[in-house]
Design an enzyme around this catalytic site. Structure first.
Site, PDB file in Angstrom:
ATOM      1  N   ASP A 235      32.976 -30.515   2.293  1.00 37.01           N
ATOM      2  CA  ASP A 235      32.318 -31.819   2.190  1.00 37.01           C
ATOM      3  C   ASP A 235      31.545 -31.936   0.874  1.00 37.01           C
ATOM      4  O   ASP A 235      30.351 -32.257   0.874  1.00 37.01           O
ATOM      5  CB  ASP A 235      31.394 -32.019   3.399  1.00 37.01           C
ATOM      6  CG  ASP A 235      31.045 -33.495   3.604  1.00 37.01           C
ATOM      7  OD1 ASP A 235      31.724 -34.370   3.018  1.00 37.01           O
ATOM      8  OD2 ASP A 235      30.080 -33.784   4.347  1.00 37.01           O
TER       9      ASP A 235
ATOM     10  N   GLY B  91      22.654 -33.465  11.073  1.00 41.96           N
ATOM     11  CA  GLY B  91      21.373 -33.752  11.678  1.00 41.96           C
ATOM     12  C   GLY B  91      20.407 -34.239  10.631  1.00 41.96           C
ATOM     13  O   GLY B  91      20.788 -34.578   9.508  1.00 41.96           O
TER      14      GLY B  91
ATOM     15  N   VAL C 179      16.981 -34.079   8.161  1.00 38.25           N
ATOM     16  CA  VAL C 179      16.228 -33.130   7.339  1.00 38.25           C
ATOM     17  C   VAL C 179      14.803 -33.640   7.182  1.00 38.25           C
ATOM     18  O   VAL C 179      14.582 -34.818   6.908  1.00 38.25           O
ATOM     19  CB  VAL C 179      16.875 -32.979   5.948  1.00 38.25           C
ATOM     20  CG1 VAL C 179      16.212 -31.856   5.178  1.00 38.25           C
ATOM     21  CG2 VAL C 179      18.353 -32.716   6.077  1.00 38.25           C
TER      22      VAL C 179
ATOM     23  N   LEU D 177      13.508 -36.642   5.271  1.00 36.55           N
ATOM     24  CA  LEU D 177      14.057 -36.641   3.908  1.00 36.55           C
ATOM     25  C   LEU D 177      15.438 -37.273   3.875  1.00 36.55           C
ATOM     26  O   LEU D 177      15.876 -37.780   2.852  1.00 36.55           O
ATOM     27  CB  LEU D 177      14.157 -35.209   3.383  1.00 36.55           C
ATOM     28  CG  LEU D 177      12.851 -34.504   3.036  1.00 36.55           C
ATOM     29  CD1 LEU D 177      13.097 -33.049   2.740  1.00 36.55           C
ATOM     30  CD2 LEU D 177      12.174 -35.175   1.851  1.00 36.55           C
ATOM     31  N   GLY D 178      16.130 -37.174   4.991  1.00 34.06           N
ATOM     32  CA  GLY D 178      17.472 -37.747   5.010  1.00 34.06           C
ATOM     33  C   GLY D 178      18.205 -37.366   6.275  1.00 34.06           C
ATOM     34  O   GLY D 178      17.736 -36.553   7.065  1.00 34.06           O
TER      35      GLY D 178
ATOM     36  N   LYS E 190      16.037 -28.461   8.364  1.00 31.88           N
ATOM     37  CA  LYS E 190      17.200 -29.190   8.861  1.00 31.88           C
ATOM     38  C   LYS E 190      17.331 -28.946  10.344  1.00 31.88           C
ATOM     39  O   LYS E 190      17.505 -27.809  10.790  1.00 31.88           O
ATOM     40  CB  LYS E 190      18.444 -28.708   8.110  1.00 31.88           C
ATOM     41  CG  LYS E 190      19.703 -29.424   8.490  1.00 31.88           C
ATOM     42  CD  LYS E 190      20.803 -29.211   7.465  1.00 31.88           C
ATOM     43  CE  LYS E 190      20.462 -29.843   6.143  1.00 31.88           C
ATOM     44  NZ  LYS E 190      21.588 -30.087   5.266  1.00 31.88           N
TER      45      LYS E 190
ATOM     46  N   GLY F 115      22.113 -36.313   7.681  1.00 29.20           N
ATOM     47  CA  GLY F 115      23.443 -35.911   7.239  1.00 29.20           C
ATOM     48  C   GLY F 115      24.361 -35.716   8.416  1.00 29.20           C
ATOM     49  O   GLY F 115      23.998 -36.046   9.548  1.00 29.20           O
ATOM     50  N   ALA F 116      25.507 -35.169   8.134  1.00 28.12           N
ATOM     51  CA  ALA F 116      26.492 -34.950   9.181  1.00 28.12           C
ATOM     52  C   ALA F 116      25.982 -33.960  10.224  1.00 28.12           C
ATOM     53  O   ALA F 116      26.445 -33.926  11.345  1.00 28.12           O
ATOM     54  CB  ALA F 116      27.777 -34.441   8.565  1.00 28.12           C
TER      55      ALA F 116
END
Ligand SMILES: *[C@@H]1O[C@H](CO)[C@@H](O)[C@H](O)[C@H]1NC(C)=O
Ligand SMILES: *[C@@H]1O[C@H](CO)[C@@H](O)[C@H](O)[C@H]1NC(C)=O
Ligand SMILES: *[C@@H]1O[C@H](CO)[C@@H](O)[C@H](O)[C@H]1NC(C)=O
Ligand SMILES: *[C@@H]1O[C@H](CO)[C@@H](O)[C@H](O)[C@H]1NC(C)=O
Ligand SMILES: *[C@@H]1O[C@H](CO)[C@@H](O)[C@H](O)[C@H]1NC(C)=O
Ligand SMILES: *[C@@H]1O[C@H](CO)[C@@H](O)[C@H](O)[C@H]1NC(C)=O
Ligand SMILES: *[C@@H]1O[C@H](CO)[C@@H](O)[C@H](O)[C@H]1NC(C)=O
Ligand SMILES: *[C@@H]1O[C@H](CO)[C@@H](O)[C@H](O)[C@H]1NC(C)=O
Length: 806
Positions: free
Chosen positions: A641, A532, A534, A526-527, A547, A529-530
């Site tokens: 963040d 790890g 998802v 799905l994406g 996640k 990020g900072a």
């Protein structure tokens, strides 16, 4: 020949003799300096030093000991305790209000005084004697610690100076009192007192905590002019005798033989005087623990304490119900939460803003009632009606902004106001309590008036000297400082509660294998990020986002679970709810609700522009989510963040903040990467790079930037072409705002153009949020109130008060 022999044998003898003498001398020295454990009586000049739990003086049969007990990490208590009972039960203490540190010393001075000094020699406590001249001190088998004079009369005894406990053979004389401790493990003086007054009355009082004066009597023997002594006799009966030595009344009595049981009577921190017994040996079949006997004073502390002033047995706005052994338990009514979950006697607060009693401003549509039976706050009435139905009573309370609770019984209706006092649960009470609560769908911000401002700014001395060094060095210093600050402040934002959840809410613990299956082998990404990557997954038919935390701090598995349990306790409709976790070997995964509409970043900067009213909803939702993290949840959380990538949207386009509580998991090199990203995107508050306090206001700054992006559907920082300098939205917006040309930034957004007044107000709020000086920025509560129009927005300071690009 003979002489040589003689001298020879003498030499033979002398050496061992000398050695023996030396040894004896050493032993004597050791005994006199007595740093080691003393098991005999104290004599003049000897002392005990607070070092571990092993510096004590035991009674001849070993039942009791006098010495130092370590209390948590707070220091040492000079105390007397049951020495054969594993849970070291303290029956007397000298310094509950001020624990002493390692190295403190209790000593019998050569001039016959008995005192406790801290390591620097400051006197912390002294036995108050009628005369000096203590010859020795002894711990007796009864639990009495005595200081005796040269002719062996007792000059001082602990039995005459009780703290909260009395023991068999102990006597309470007139003017003697027991003062309850503050809590089970905190020996400071607490809120209750039992005193045999000089007038002969034996009375239980509440204390004007934190003062030590007595306040309200909640139990008494009514023996004025006749009470003389309270006797705890050897067979375990506690009774009051009169001047003529004849028994006046029983206080507490039990049928356990003292030969087989240890026993004690204590005025406990909850205000109840109880008697406990503990078997002396395992043979008796009784459990090897202290068990309370079945008589208590008073019988029902919840109802016995009913003063016209003060909160009652529990705190304001709460109610008291009796648990096992007449133990009072404090509870909050529906729609209320504990002010301090660690100290439930402090009372409760309303979960919503109280109604404002300005003319016409109360909104009956906002409230509803929770119905309870058997609960009442008998001293909080301010109005009463008769011949009412329950519905009339509801209506009367609903339409009255002063009314917090209505009590209804047989046509009688009482209105009650905040703070509610003397709350109690009584099964014999057949009244109906109607508690005013906010409707679930109300759009009002949550958080009571009395809520404390938790913005605790913490000073940081990053101490980087930026002047006069090379650019590279500056950059490195900046990075190091930011990293340091991030690690420091995002790791432990304010108070960490004791571990108690995990079980409470439905947080599930998954195996790695289960999550591998749920995500079909981590296929559908799905994406990233900072923290790890998802993945999309499915769990019991529900879509979830899994996640996988990468490059996390290695150490502390337990820490991971503690942090996770802290995250799961934050529960708000504008936060993405954590559903479960996996903590197996090196695998650390978190399972969240799946958000069908993705992130705000794709929604806002995607192909079609979202509607203005949708953006308003997202703005309000994000603000409320942040308000909750900062001020309303039990653990204050700085997100660190906030950016559109971390604001997700559910089916109904409700904003849901994600990744909160995670900043503390970051490894050093990770924070650095993040700082890099932030630096270019410009969501980072300027104080990250300065030696100033880091507070929740960093999130307010980031929110201000996101707010501008949401208003104008533009990225804050956009590079239009390689050779051009980047366009900074905040800068552009400020210019347009000053010139009165905000419409230029709206590209025919008709809906927004028609709502220009509100839009301009939002822009002003954004400028307040991005002030360089964190103190100038409003807190999220005020931001939310301004967004909702509850309070006016003043003109922001001019643009020199904020830096527009980092
Ligand atoms: C002393 O006893 C207390 C309570 O039993 C305990 O918490 C503490 O860790 C002990 N201290 C030492 C040094 O053993
Ligand atoms: C005990 O409670 C008192 C009153 O709240 C507090 O001031 C004190 O610090 C506490 N002591 C310890 C050792 O926690
Ligand atoms: C120790 O104390 C006991 C009890 O008071 C006393 O009988 C005894 O004489 C004392 N012993 C010494 C050595 O002082
Ligand atoms: C013992 O000594 C104290 C003073 O140290 C004195 O008051 C008391 O009368 C003496 N008692 C006897 C029995 O001598
Ligand atoms: C100490 O003085 C009090 C009165 O001040 C008296 O009642 C008590 O008996 C005295 N104790 C001794 C051991 O002399
Ligand atoms: C407290 O309760 C007892 C019964 O347990 C009762 O006799 C007494 O009068 C009550 N005291 C007060 C002050 O209400
Ligand atoms: C203790 O007091 C109770 C009640 O007054 C009495 O029955 C018992 O005999 C007493 N025990 C002793 C050892 O004096
Ligand atoms: C909230 O619920 C009430 C009925 O309980 C309804 O009348 C009202 O319109 C709802 N408000 C919103 C904003 O949905």
């Amino acid at each position: 020949m003979a002489t040589t022999l003689a001298s020879h044998s003498l030499g033979h003898c002398l050496l061992p003799l000398l050695l023996l003498l030396l040894l004896l001398l050493l032993l004597l020295l050791l005994l006199v300096s007595s740093d080691a454990q003393i098991s005999r009586n104290f004599t003049s000049g000897s002392s005990l030093i607070a070092r571990d739990n092993n510096s004590f003086l035991a009674s001849p049969n070993g039942d009791f000991a006098f010495g130092f007990q370590q209390v948590g990490s707070g220091g040492f208590l000079l105390a007397i305790w049951f020495n054969k009972v594993p849970e070291r039960t303290v029956v007397w203490s000298a310094n509950g209000d001020s624990l002493v540190q390692t190295g403190s010393r209790v000593q019998l001075t050569t001039d016959g005084e008995f005192m406790l000094n801290d390591p620097k020699g400051k006197q912390m406590w002294k036995a108050d004697l009628n005369s000096t001249g203590v010859a020795y001190a002894a711990m007796l088998d009864t639990g009495n610690f005595v200081l005796a004079g040269h002719n062996s009369t007792y000059l001082w005894q602990s039995f005459n100076h009780p703290t909260d406990t009395i023991l068999p053979t102990q006597i309470l004389n007139q003017d003697s009192k027991l003062v309850a401790r503050f809590s089970e493990v905190n020996y400071s003086s607490g809120r209750f007192m039992l005193i045999l007054q000089t007038d002969g009355n034996l009375v239980l009082y509440t204390i004007d905590f934190p003062m030590d004066s007595n306040n309200y009597a909640y139990w008494a023997t009514a023996t004025v002019l006749s009470g003389f002594q309270v006797i705890y006799n050897e067979s375990g009966d506690i009774y009051l005798i009169g001047n003529n030595r004849i028994k006046l009344s029983d206080v507490l009595s039990n049928k356990k033989p003292t030969g087989e049981f240890y026993q004690r009577a204590i005025l406990e921190y909850d205000g109840v005087f109880r008697q406990y017994v503990h078997p002396k040996s395992a043979g008796s079949g009784a459990p090897m623990a202290w068990s309370p006997l079945s008589a208590f004073i008073p019988e029902n502390i919840c109802t016995n304490i009913t003063a016209s002033t003060g909160s009652g047995a529990c705190g304001f706005n709460s109610y008291c119900t009796l648990g096992d052994h007449q133990r009072p338990i404090c509870k909050c009514p529906p729609g209320y939460t504990f002010l301090d979950p660690h100290n439930e006697v402090k009372g409760c607060r309303q979960d919503f803003y109280p109604e404002i009693c300005d003319e016409g401003s109360h909104e009956t549509g906002r409230f509803d009632f929770e119905r309870m039976t058997n609960v009442d706050w008998p001293t909080s009435d301010y109005d009463r009606f008769q011949l009412f139905t329950e519905d009339d009573c509801r209506k009367a309370c609903l339409e009255d902004c002063f009314c917090a609770v209505a009590i209804f019984r047989d046509g009688d209706c009482w209105k009650k106001k905040i703070p509610l006092s003397n709350g109690r649960f009584e099964s014999t009470n057949d009244r109906i309590a109607l508690i005013k609560v906010e409707k679930k769908n109300s759009s009002f911000p949550h958080g009571g008036e009395g809520f404390k401002d938790k913005h605790e700014s913490i000073l940081i001395l990053a101490g980087s000297v930026l002047l006069g060094s090379s650019v590279l060095l500056n950059v490195l210093l900046l990075l190091a400082t930011a990293t340091f600050i991030l690690r420091l402040y995002c790791r432990k934002p304010a108070i960490i509660e004791s571990q108690q959840v995990m079980v409470g809410r439905n947080l599930q613990s998954f195996t790695y294998h289960e999550l591998e299956e749920a995500t079909n082998g981590f296929k559908d990404e799905l994406g990233k990020g900072a923290f790890g990557t998802v993945y999309k997954g499915s769990c019991n038919g529900n879509l979830v986002a899994v996640k996988k935390l990468e490059r996390m701090v290695k150490e502390g598995e337990r820490e991971f679970e503690t942090e996770v349990s802290a995250i799961v306790r934050t529960n708000h409709k504008n936060l993405v709810q954590l559903l479960g976790f996996c903590n197996e070997g090196l695998h650390r995964l978190l399972v969240y609700e799946f958000m069908s509409n993705g992130s705000l970043a794709t929604f806002l900067f995607g192909s079609s522009r979202p509607k203005w009213h949708q953006r308003i909803q997202i703005i309000l939702g994000t603000a409320k989510g942040l308000l909750y993290l900062h001020e309303e949840c039990s653990i204050q959380t700085i997100h660190c963040d906030i950016k559109p990538q971390n604001i997700l949207l559910d089916d109904s386009l409700t904003a849901r903040i994600s990744d909160f509580g995670l900043a503390k998991f970051l490894k050093t090199d990770q924070t650095r990467t993040m700082t890099g990203i932030r630096g270019t995107k410009g969501y980072v508050a300027p104080e990250w790079f300065k030696t100033v306090p880091i507070t929740v206001k960093v999130d307010v700054y980031s929110f201000g930037i996101v707010l501008l992006e949401l208003i104008f559907c533009r990225k804050n920082f956009e590079v239009e072409a390689e050779d051009k300098s980047p366009v900074v939205l905040a800068e552009l917006a400020y210019y347009c705002y000053k010139e009165g040309k905000l419409d230029m930034l709206l590209d025919n957004d008709e809906e927004a153009l028609e709502d220009m007044e509100r839009l301009e107000k939002f822009v002003m709020i954004a400028f307040w949020c991005i002030q360089d000086d964190p103190h100038q920025r409003p807190g999220m509560k005020k931001v939310t109130q301004m967004l909702e129009g509850a309070i006016e927005v003043s003109s922001p300071p001019d643009s020199s008060s904020f830096t527009l690009s980092v």
